[in-house]
Design a protein around this motif. Structure first.
Motif, PDB file in Angstrom:
ATOM      1  N   TYR A  27       0.797  -1.231   0.000  1.00 37.51           N
ATOM      2  CA  TYR A  27       0.000   0.000   0.000  1.00 37.51           C
ATOM      3  C   TYR A  27       0.829   1.281   0.000  1.00 37.51           C
ATOM      4  N   GLY A  28       2.071   1.219   0.411  1.00 36.22           N
ATOM      5  CA  GLY A  28       2.877   2.427   0.535  1.00 36.22           C
ATOM      6  C   GLY A  28       3.346   2.975  -0.797  1.00 36.22           C
ATOM      7  N   PHE A  29       3.195   4.275  -0.990  1.00 40.42           N
ATOM      8  CA  PHE A  29       3.666   4.986  -2.177  1.00 40.42           C
ATOM      9  C   PHE A  29       3.108   4.395  -3.474  1.00 40.42           C
ATOM     10  N   ARG A  30       1.876   3.928  -3.424  1.00 38.96           N
ATOM     11  CA  ARG A  30       1.229   3.384  -4.610  1.00 38.96           C
ATOM     12  C   ARG A  30       0.281   4.435  -5.168  1.00 38.96           C
ATOM     13  N   GLU A  31       0.095   4.440  -6.471  1.00 39.92           N
ATOM     14  CA  GLU A  31      -0.697   5.457  -7.162  1.00 39.92           C
ATOM     15  C   GLU A  31      -2.135   5.562  -6.647  1.00 39.92           C
ATOM     16  N   VAL A  32      -2.801   4.433  -6.438  1.00 41.93           N
ATOM     17  CA  VAL A  32      -4.216   4.462  -6.078  1.00 41.93           C
ATOM     18  C   VAL A  32      -4.488   3.778  -4.735  1.00 41.93           C
ATOM     19  N   ARG A  33      -3.475   3.708  -3.868  1.00 44.57           N
ATOM     20  CA  ARG A  33      -3.647   3.067  -2.564  1.00 44.57           C
ATOM     21  C   ARG A  33      -3.176   4.001  -1.465  1.00 44.57           C
ATOM     22  N   SER A  34      -3.681   3.753  -0.262  1.00 44.31           N
ATOM     23  CA  SER A  34      -3.325   4.614   0.863  1.00 44.31           C
ATOM     24  C   SER A  34      -3.225   3.790   2.139  1.00 44.31           C
ATOM     25  N   CYS A  35      -2.807   4.444   3.209  1.00 46.93           N
ATOM     26  CA  CYS A  35      -2.773   3.787   4.523  1.00 46.93           C
ATOM     27  C   CYS A  35      -4.184   3.408   4.958  1.00 46.93           C
TER      28      CYS A  35
END
Length: 145
Positions: A27-35
């Motif tokens: 999830y980290g530093f992904r375009e369409v993902r967040s914490c």
């Protein structure tokens, strides 16, 4: 400015590749993902009656500083000479050049994508070692088992 613009262009080209090879629970530093997405996934995985009874949190200390540059040059699908120059550029402090021998520059536009691509496959290795593990790679570094 030119170097940052070039990194941005290469990141735009590399991002679709990085997204298709990324671990499912990264999830980290992904375009369409967040914490927040990682938290929802962890809740969903842990709220089942047969969920793992424990959680282990770990952090890859100095991840950016210690990534093997040779591995990146051999495995990141981009112009090798451009990547080599970014990795070996080093930094200047008080007029003194400090060369880089390992790692990827922190603060570079492309660095989080390079780190994520380097960590691809970590989820599979952990799942093999700990079959009931709930793996979530957050912020590119920590993981929850």
């Amino acid at each position: 400015m030119f170097d940052r613009a070039m990194q941005a262009l290469y990141k735009l080209a590399l991002a679709p590749v990085a997204e298709t090879t990324a671990d499912g629970n990264s999830y980290g530093f992904r375009e369409v993902r967040s914490c927040a997405d990682a938290s929802v996934a962890a809740f969903n995985a842990l709220s089942k009656p047969n969920s793992a009874p424990w959680v282990l949190e770990a952090d890859i200390t100095g991840c950016y500083d210690n990534i093997c540059q040779t591995w990146m040059l051999d495995n990141i699908p981009m112009d090798k000479e451009v990547l080599r120059k970014w990795l070996k550029a080093g930094y200047v402090e008080d007029g003194i050049l400090y060369p880089s021998h390992k790692g990827t520059p922190q603060g570079g536009i492309i660095s989080p994508t390079l780190a994520n691509m380097t960590l691809d496959g970590l989820e599979r290795v952990i799942r093999k070692a700990v079959p009931r593990a709930i793996v979530s790679i957050l912020s590119g570094m920590p993981m929850t088992l």
